[in-house]
Structure formats: C-alpha cells, structure tokens
Design an enzyme around this catalytic site. Structure first.
Site, PDB file in Angstrom:
ATOM      1  N   ALA A   1       0.847  -1.192   0.000  1.00  0.00           N
ATOM      2  CA  ALA A   1       0.000   0.000   0.000  1.00  0.00           C
ATOM      3  C   ALA A   1       0.880   1.240   0.000  1.00  0.00           C
ATOM      4  O   ALA A   1       1.883   1.289   0.710  1.00  0.00           O
ATOM      5  CB  ALA A   1      -0.905   0.014   1.235  1.00  0.00           C
ATOM      6  N   CYS A   2       0.505   2.232  -0.803  1.00  0.00           N
ATOM      7  CA  CYS A   2       1.260   3.490  -0.819  1.00  0.00           C
ATOM      8  C   CYS A   2       0.307   4.657  -0.585  1.00  0.00           C
ATOM      9  O   CYS A   2      -0.907   4.484  -0.567  1.00  0.00           O
ATOM     10  CB  CYS A   2       2.020   3.655  -2.135  1.00  0.00           C
ATOM     11  SG  CYS A   2       0.989   3.940  -3.582  1.00  0.00           S
ATOM     12  N   THR A   3       0.880   5.837  -0.421  1.00  0.00           N
ATOM     13  CA  THR A   3       0.052   7.000  -0.098  1.00  0.00           C
ATOM     14  C   THR A   3      -0.964   7.323  -1.179  1.00  0.00           C
ATOM     15  O   THR A   3      -2.096   7.651  -0.877  1.00  0.00           O
ATOM     16  CB  THR A   3       0.932   8.241   0.179  1.00  0.00           C
ATOM     17  OG1 THR A   3       1.887   8.368  -0.864  1.00  0.00           O
ATOM     18  CG2 THR A   3       1.651   8.116   1.490  1.00  0.00           C
TER      19      THR A   3
ATOM     20  N   THR B   1       1.944   0.820  -4.997  1.00  0.00           N
ATOM     21  CA  THR B   1       1.229  -0.321  -4.423  1.00  0.00           C
ATOM     22  C   THR B   1       1.379  -1.545  -5.321  1.00  0.00           C
ATOM     23  O   THR B   1       1.724  -2.630  -4.860  1.00  0.00           O
ATOM     24  CB  THR B   1      -0.277   0.008  -4.246  1.00  0.00           C
ATOM     25  OG1 THR B   1      -0.401   1.090  -3.318  1.00  0.00           O
ATOM     26  CG2 THR B   1      -1.058  -1.192  -3.749  1.00  0.00           C
TER      27      THR B   1
END
Length: 105
Positions: free
Chosen positions: A8-10, A16
């Site tokens: 998961a990324c921002t 992601t």
C-alpha cells in the site's frame, strides 16, 4: 518459504502495484511461494484468506501508509518496510530475511 503480505502506498496507485509485482516475482525466482494483497485507491484487492495466512511462514508489509487488517497476522513473523525497498531492492530484502531466519545475521 510460504510468504503473504500487503502492499500500500500513499496514492494507492503505482507503488502499491509495483511493490506487489516485485515481491511476487523476486520471491518466486528465489523459490518462495508469495501472495500479496493490495490496499489501493479501489480498496482491497486479492484479499488474503485465513487459510493463506495460517499457512504462511512470514508476512511482508510493504506500505507507506497504515494498512487495515494487521490483526489477522497475530502470532506471525512480520517484516514491515516502505514500498521503495520492495521496488528497488527486493532481492536484497529476501536475502536479508533468509539470513535472519537461518540465524546468520
């Protein structure tokens, strides 16, 4: 090893999915079974099952944000890293994990 994890990324888009692909591809090249759940802009994809988690030797969480569902991994060995490690140095990550698990730190 049998490995499960979450990426998961921002922004929930590129990193992601790139982290997921790098972890799977590199893990398989090294002889591991790898299944990664993504938590991106469209929600959770490829959600891990209880059976997959129970059978896992290791959990890798490659995330730049708080991920949901970490309580599912209670009692499991967990490695948490930012997504850029999974993207830029997946082989080194796996080698370090293998060394630590074998007791050769």
């Amino acid at each position: 090893m049998n490995i499960v994890g979450i990426s998961a990324c921002t922004a929930g888009i590129a990193h992601t999915y790139i982290a997921k692909e790098k972890l799977i591809k590199t893990g398989q090249e090294l002889g591991h079974t790898v299944r990664i759940e993504t938590q991106g802009t469209i929600g959770i994809e490829n959600e891990l099952t209880k059976q997959e988690i129970d059978a896992a030797d290791l959990v890798i969480i490659a995330a730049d944000i708080k991920v949901s569902g970490k309580e599912r991994f209670k009692g499991k060995r967990i490695v948490e890293i930012p997504t850029h490690i999974a993207i830029k140095a997946p082989k080194q990550l796996y080698k370090k994990i293998e060394m630590e698990l074998s007791g050769n730190k």
